[in-house]
Design a protein around this motif. Structure first.
Motif, PDB file in Angstrom:
ATOM      1  N   ALA A 176       0.805  -1.206   0.016  1.00 52.33           N
ATOM      2  CA  ALA A 176       0.041  -0.032   0.032  1.00 52.33           C
ATOM      3  C   ALA A 176       0.896   1.140  -0.052  1.00 52.33           C
ATOM      4  O   ALA A 176       0.656   2.209  -0.763  1.00 52.33           O
ATOM      5  CB  ALA A 176      -0.924   0.078   1.264  1.00 52.33           C
ATOM      6  N   ALA A 177       2.167   1.215   0.805  1.00 53.25           N
ATOM      7  CA  ALA A 177       3.120   2.387   0.874  1.00 53.25           C
ATOM      8  C   ALA A 177       3.418   2.661  -0.672  1.00 53.25           C
ATOM      9  O   ALA A 177       3.512   3.562  -0.908  1.00 53.25           O
ATOM     10  CB  ALA A 177       4.219   2.064   1.841  1.00 53.25           C
ATOM     11  N   ALA A 178       3.998   1.579  -1.392  1.00 49.77           N
ATOM     12  CA  ALA A 178       4.636   1.601  -2.676  1.00 49.77           C
ATOM     13  C   ALA A 178       3.446   2.219  -3.629  1.00 49.77           C
ATOM     14  O   ALA A 178       3.826   2.891  -4.473  1.00 49.77           O
ATOM     15  CB  ALA A 178       5.097   0.369  -3.141  1.00 49.77           C
ATOM     16  N   TRP A 179       2.186   1.612  -3.472  1.00 50.01           N
ATOM     17  CA  TRP A 179       1.089   2.103  -4.470  1.00 50.01           C
ATOM     18  C   TRP A 179       0.883   3.455  -4.203  1.00 50.01           C
ATOM     19  O   TRP A 179       0.704   4.149  -4.993  1.00 50.01           O
ATOM     20  CB  TRP A 179       0.176   1.128  -4.176  1.00 50.01           C
ATOM     21  N   LEU A 180       0.777   3.898  -3.019  1.00 48.39           N
ATOM     22  CA  LEU A 180       0.407   5.223  -2.715  1.00 48.39           C
ATOM     23  C   LEU A 180       1.450   6.223  -3.348  1.00 48.39           C
ATOM     24  O   LEU A 180       1.300   7.593  -3.595  1.00 48.39           O
ATOM     25  CB  LEU A 180       0.135   5.591  -1.298  1.00 48.39           C
ATOM     26  N   LYS A 181       2.850   5.641  -3.058  1.00 47.90           N
ATOM     27  CA  LYS A 181       3.970   6.832  -3.709  1.00 47.90           C
ATOM     28  C   LYS A 181       3.748   6.942  -5.276  1.00 47.90           C
ATOM     29  O   LYS A 181       3.841   8.084  -5.792  1.00 47.90           O
ATOM     30  CB  LYS A 181       5.240   5.914  -3.559  1.00 47.90           C
ATOM     31  N   GLY A 182       3.128   5.883  -5.754  1.00 50.27           N
ATOM     32  CA  GLY A 182       3.100   6.260  -7.399  1.00 50.27           C
ATOM     33  C   GLY A 182       1.581   6.447  -7.775  1.00 50.27           C
ATOM     34  O   GLY A 182       1.528   6.746  -8.896  1.00 50.27           O
ATOM     35  N   ALA A 183       0.438   6.532  -6.698  1.00 46.85           N
ATOM     36  CA  ALA A 183      -0.793   6.760  -7.416  1.00 46.85           C
ATOM     37  C   ALA A 183      -1.034   8.526  -7.432  1.00 46.85           C
ATOM     38  O   ALA A 183      -0.400   9.079  -6.620  1.00 46.85           O
ATOM     39  CB  ALA A 183      -1.658   6.050  -6.548  1.00 46.85           C
ATOM     40  N   ASP A 184      -1.939   8.683  -8.367  1.00 46.17           N
ATOM     41  CA  ASP A 184      -2.362  10.249  -8.204  1.00 46.17           C
ATOM     42  C   ASP A 184      -3.090  10.297  -6.891  1.00 46.17           C
ATOM     43  O   ASP A 184      -3.517   9.163  -6.344  1.00 46.17           O
ATOM     44  CB  ASP A 184      -3.406  10.186  -9.389  1.00 46.17           C
ATOM     45  N   ALA A 185      -3.515  11.548  -6.689  1.00 48.26           N
ATOM     46  CA  ALA A 185      -4.406  11.749  -5.501  1.00 48.26           C
ATOM     47  C   ALA A 185      -5.741  11.316  -5.710  1.00 48.26           C
ATOM     48  O   ALA A 185      -6.264  11.133  -6.885  1.00 48.26           O
ATOM     49  CB  ALA A 185      -4.401  13.248  -5.378  1.00 48.26           C
ATOM     50  N   ALA A 186      -6.351  10.629  -4.626  1.00 53.74           N
ATOM     51  CA  ALA A 186      -7.569   9.886  -4.784  1.00 53.74           C
ATOM     52  C   ALA A 186      -8.672  10.874  -5.271  1.00 53.74           C
ATOM     53  O   ALA A 186      -8.673  12.054  -4.882  1.00 53.74           O
ATOM     54  CB  ALA A 186      -8.114   9.363  -3.460  1.00 53.74           C
ATOM     55  N   PRO A 187      -9.515  10.602  -6.386  1.00 52.14           N
ATOM     56  CA  PRO A 187     -10.438  11.446  -6.845  1.00 52.14           C
ATOM     57  C   PRO A 187     -11.441  11.897  -5.869  1.00 52.14           C
ATOM     58  O   PRO A 187     -11.434  11.070  -4.559  1.00 52.14           O
ATOM     59  CB  PRO A 187     -11.050  10.745  -8.167  1.00 52.14           C
ATOM     60  N   ALA A 188     -12.138  12.886  -5.913  1.00 50.55           N
ATOM     61  CA  ALA A 188     -13.092  13.404  -4.781  1.00 50.55           C
ATOM     62  C   ALA A 188     -14.157  12.104  -4.967  1.00 50.55           C
ATOM     63  O   ALA A 188     -14.575  11.605  -5.890  1.00 50.55           O
ATOM     64  CB  ALA A 188     -13.821  14.682  -5.347  1.00 50.55           C
ATOM     65  N   LEU A 189     -14.983  12.017  -3.341  1.00 49.30           N
ATOM     66  CA  LEU A 189     -15.849  11.087  -3.417  1.00 49.30           C
ATOM     67  C   LEU A 189     -17.144  11.681  -4.334  1.00 49.30           C
ATOM     68  O   LEU A 189     -17.272  12.717  -4.294  1.00 49.30           O
ATOM     69  CB  LEU A 189     -16.445  11.107  -1.752  1.00 49.30           C
ATOM     70  N   ASN A 190     -18.055  10.768  -4.707  1.00 49.59           N
ATOM     71  CA  ASN A 190     -19.493  10.873  -5.154  1.00 49.59           C
ATOM     72  C   ASN A 190     -20.330  11.036  -4.131  1.00 49.59           C
ATOM     73  O   ASN A 190     -20.659   9.984  -3.576  1.00 49.59           O
ATOM     74  CB  ASN A 190     -19.675   9.897  -6.172  1.00 49.59           C
ATOM     75  N   GLU A 191     -20.690  12.237  -3.659  1.00 43.58           N
ATOM     76  CA  GLU A 191     -21.349  12.200  -2.493  1.00 43.58           C
ATOM     77  C   GLU A 191     -22.950  11.512  -2.661  1.00 43.58           C
ATOM     78  O   GLU A 191     -23.257  11.082  -1.594  1.00 43.58           O
ATOM     79  CB  GLU A 191     -21.509  13.833  -2.054  1.00 43.58           C
ATOM     80  N   GLY A 192     -23.335  11.904  -3.692  1.00 42.02           N
ATOM     81  CA  GLY A 192     -24.587  11.117  -3.967  1.00 42.02           C
ATOM     82  C   GLY A 192     -24.578   9.591  -3.738  1.00 42.02           C
ATOM     83  O   GLY A 192     -25.525   8.626  -3.265  1.00 42.02           O
ATOM     84  N   GLU A 193     -23.582   9.014  -4.396  1.00 41.38           N
ATOM     85  CA  GLU A 193     -23.600   7.746  -4.263  1.00 41.38           C
ATOM     86  C   GLU A 193     -23.269   7.207  -2.639  1.00 41.38           C
ATOM     87  O   GLU A 193     -23.871   6.120  -2.339  1.00 41.38           O
ATOM     88  CB  GLU A 193     -22.252   7.071  -5.138  1.00 41.38           C
ATOM     89  N   ALA A 194     -22.161   8.010  -1.992  1.00 42.65           N
ATOM     90  CA  ALA A 194     -22.269   7.645  -0.572  1.00 42.65           C
ATOM     91  C   ALA A 194     -23.524   7.625  -0.041  1.00 42.65           C
ATOM     92  O   ALA A 194     -23.882   6.676   0.837  1.00 42.65           O
ATOM     93  CB  ALA A 194     -21.261   8.668   0.014  1.00 42.65           C
ATOM     94  N   MET A 195     -24.213   8.575  -0.199  1.00 44.27           N
ATOM     95  CA  MET A 195     -25.845   8.688   0.654  1.00 44.27           C
ATOM     96  C   MET A 195     -26.630   7.727   0.308  1.00 44.27           C
ATOM     97  O   MET A 195     -27.419   7.212   0.953  1.00 44.27           O
ATOM     98  CB  MET A 195     -26.399  10.196   0.365  1.00 44.27           C
ATOM     99  N   ALA A 196     -26.552   7.482  -1.253  1.00 44.89           N
ATOM    100  CA  ALA A 196     -27.403   6.224  -1.485  1.00 44.89           C
ATOM    101  C   ALA A 196     -26.974   4.948  -0.901  1.00 44.89           C
ATOM    102  O   ALA A 196     -27.936   4.092  -0.671  1.00 44.89           O
ATOM    103  CB  ALA A 196     -27.355   6.288  -2.947  1.00 44.89           C
ATOM    104  N   ARG A 197     -25.846   4.826  -0.855  1.00 47.11           N
ATOM    105  CA  ARG A 197     -25.145   3.434  -0.267  1.00 47.11           C
ATOM    106  C   ARG A 197     -25.859   3.456   1.324  1.00 47.11           C
ATOM    107  O   ARG A 197     -25.981   2.635   1.869  1.00 47.11           O
ATOM    108  CB  ARG A 197     -23.823   3.198  -0.318  1.00 47.11           C
ATOM    109  N   LEU A 198     -25.349   4.737   1.762  1.00 47.00           N
ATOM    110  CA  LEU A 198     -25.902   4.765   3.446  1.00 47.00           C
ATOM    111  C   LEU A 198     -27.567   4.529   3.371  1.00 47.00           C
ATOM    112  O   LEU A 198     -27.817   3.820   4.550  1.00 47.00           O
ATOM    113  CB  LEU A 198     -25.573   5.987   3.811  1.00 47.00           C
TER     114      LEU A 198
END
Lengths: 81, 581
Positions: free
Chosen positions: B400-422
């Protein structure tokens, strides 16, 4: 399964409530621990061991489950009463 | 979800689901490599309790001199009947000694003989595989958990308890967080994360003692997010006392203990003249099942062959195991003195998330560690889980450390999806009506469907097909009627949903594997497939339903050839037929 929490002995520290993995215990309105969800106990003894005053008593016998051998009599190792 | 439910939002670089051995090791290693990054461990149980490790005896498998990794790998290829991912297992075994040394450095002691050597106990009649017992029999796992938690506290790792996560949030094929709820406050949680480690344990059927927390929701969440699963046809069938729980029988068989039937026969020596009672519990439980079916039960645990000097290794000395033992003795159930009845019992699933050596899954940013990923095909040597959860946790922390070093910043959450799942997660809360069911009622029906011996131990096609029909009925008619009176029961309800998911895949996978191999015994297909070992992976089919993909084990590419199989030591069919005749 959890058997009892002695209300007179319980000092209300909440140690058993904090440690129960199954969320079986909660603090009651009198600020003492109570068995809120007895069916969820798995007989792990963590609560009894955490209690500093010896108020918690867990029965060592485990929950009766649906049988592995529904058609074999109990006296022969099965689950048919 | 009601509008007055408080919603908590948490941002973290690494989100770890599960605070057991694998999760704690992953956090520890990640923090060593990236101390500036935020790590958050979320557990559905208490904060810092340590998961199932807390209740483990503390026995550890490790490749120590004079053994070699190649010798252990050869043992495991044989023991797993070829279903061994050799590159993965070699990587784990090569790191096992380091993790045991780490534990010693953390203050966890292992048992030494009077001449100062580490005591070891050989496992399952294998030439090299062995475990090293903890010094504190009965508290070893608990001390391991405490030692890791202490380090994480010092390192500033955030640990959160009583939060059940129900769904991953995925964006552009990458996992970016998860949602869930607190089982005591009822508050909702939305986590945003750069990477996620699933250390959620295995699936299971709540068979009491330490087995009521692993219920498979981590597997279900990963599958729904796009990960693949494997080995669902393998479950752990364990020998358990009929009336109580016991930990540590693993030690007893190499030292002479055995099960006998109603006639006093050491029946495992009949089913396996080579290994006798000192074998894998999976095979012992097949023998128990056949004896009980033939009318030769009940099965009694016989410790009379044990030597007195070995007793110190066997009798619990501290912790819950001693408390349990003392209480049982008062009830006339002294395992070392009284005749106690034991039964075979399906407990947990050996299936898990399909992952690479580095723990990566089919979903970018989602890693799997510990028993959340599948490592063994239904057979189990003592100390294996404490070793593999420590090693895979450590390795995945690095990944996970190696992956995060090379990964782009995480995209913003889709709030609508989060609320629908909740909304979906909270829907059963407060559901009312005359036809509602409690999670426990549905759990009992699922257990009744899969526990019978012809579904769980000596499997056959008609019994599995009948069980599948019952599980499908429960899914269609009963899961939608489950209601949760409060957030405590909402957690239990989601666990039962996951148990239904695992139960269905267990039965489907068991039908799919038309052979007998490792921990999978089909009475209607009692031999190994001559085509050789193969895995069954599970992915989403075109219509969204689980699709099984058979993949041959590429033995020709790997180091250890399959020259013999553990299965060849047993003959469960002919002795029973002969007994009938």
């Amino acid at each position: 399964m959890i058997k009892s929490i002695d209300r007179d002995t319980c000092i209300g520290c909440g140690a058993c409530v904090r440690i129960c993995p199954l969320d079986t215990l909660r603090m009651g309105e009198d600020d003492k621990a109570c068995i809120a969800y007895p069916d969820d106990c798995m007989t792990c003894f963590l609560c009894e061991r955490a209690c500093p005053s010896g108020a918690v008593d867990v029965d060592p016998l485990r929950e009766v489950l649906p049988p592995t051998f529904p058609d074999v009599p109990v006296e022969l190792g099965g689950g048919r009463a | 979800m009601k509008s007055d439910v408080k919603i908590n939002k948490v941002e973290t670089d690494l989100l770890i689901l599960g605070g057991g051995s694998a999760g704690l090791w992953a956090a520890h290693r990640f923090n060593e490599l990236m101390p500036e990054r935020k790590v958050t461990i979320v557990d559905k149980g208490p904060q810092d309790w340590g998961g199932l490790m807390t209740m483990a005896g503390g026995d550890f498998e490790a490749v120590l001199p004079p053994d070699t990794v190649d010798e252990w790998l050869t043992d495991l290829v044989y023991y797993f009947d070829g279903l061994c991912d050799q590159p993965l297992m070699e990587a784990l075994l090569a790191r096992s000694a380091d993790r045991m040394r780490d534990y010693e450095r953390f203050g966890c002691e292992f048992f030494h003989t009077p001449d100062g050597r580490l005591k070891s106990v050989p496992q399952r009649g294998l030439p090299h595989v062995k475990l090293y017992p903890a010094q504190q029999k009965g508290r070893g796992g608990e001390l391991m958990a405490k030692s890791l938690v202490a380090r994480l506290k010092d390192a500033g790792v955030t640990r959160m308890g009583r939060i059940m996560l129900t769904d991953y949030l995925v964006r552009d094929g990458r996992v970016v967080g998860a949602v869930g709820f607190h089982c005591r406050t009822g508050e909702a949680y939305i986590f945003k994360a750069g990477a996620v480690i699933a250390a959620t344990g295995m699936g299971g059927w709540k068979t009491s003692y330490g087995k009521n927390t692993p219920t498979g929701e981590g597997m279900q969440m990963a599958f729904e997010a796009g990960a693949e699963l494997q080995d669902l046809e393998f479950c752990r069938v364990w020998n358990m006392p009929r009336l109580f729980a016991w930990e540590g029988q693993t030690h007893l068989f190499p030292l002479g203990a055995r099960f006998v039937n109603r006639l006093g026969e050491n029946f495992m020596s009949r089913y396996s003249p080579i290994l006798g009672p000192n074998t894998d519990p999976h095979f012992t439980t097949i023998g128990m099942a056949l004896e009980i079916r033939a009318g030769r039960g009940p099965i009694i645990f016989d410790v009379s062959p044990l030597r007195g000097e070995d007793m110190i290794l066997l009798k619990p000395q501290t912790g819950w195991q001693k408390l349990n033992y003392d209480k049982l003795c008062k009830l006339g159930l002294d395992l070392f003195k009284d005749n106690t009845e034991w039964v075979p019992q399906m407990t947990v699933s050996h299936g898990g998330i399909r992952a690479g050596i580095d723990g990566s899954t089919a979903v970018a940013g989602l890693f799997a560690a510990g028993t959340a990923r599948s490592l063994e095909p239904g057979v189990y040597a003592g100390g294996f889980a404490l070793m593999t959860t420590a090693v895979t946790g450590h390795m995945v922390g690095e990944s996970a450390a190696a992956w995060l070093k090379g990964a782009d910043a995480a995209p913003a959450l889709n709030e609508g999806e989060a609320m629908a799942r909740l909304d979906r997660a909270y829907a059963p809360l407060g559901r009312t009506g005359a036809d509602t069911l409690t999670p426990k009622e549905v759990l009992t029906r699922l257990q009744a469907a899969v526990f019978p011996y012809d579904v769980s131990i000596v499997k056959n096609g008609p019994a599995l097909t009948k069980a599948l029909a019952e599980i499908e009925r429960i899914k269609a008619e009963e899961l939608p009627r489950m209601a949760a009176a409060d957030s405590h029961y909402l957690l239990k309800l989601h666990e039962v949903n996951a148990i239904a998911f695992v139960s269905e895949l267990y039965v489907r996978a068991s039908l799919e594997r038309k052979e007998t191999r490792a921990g999978h015994f089909r009475e209607d297909y009692p031999h190994m497939d001559p085509a050789g070992p193969a895995w069954f992976f599970i992915r989403h089919g075109a219509d969204g339903s689980p699709e099984f993909v058979r993949e041959r084990v590429p033995l020709e590419k790997w180091k250890v050839p399959l020259t013999r199989c553990y299965q060849d030591n047993f003959n469960f069919v002919e002795p029973r037929d002969a007994a009938k005749a």
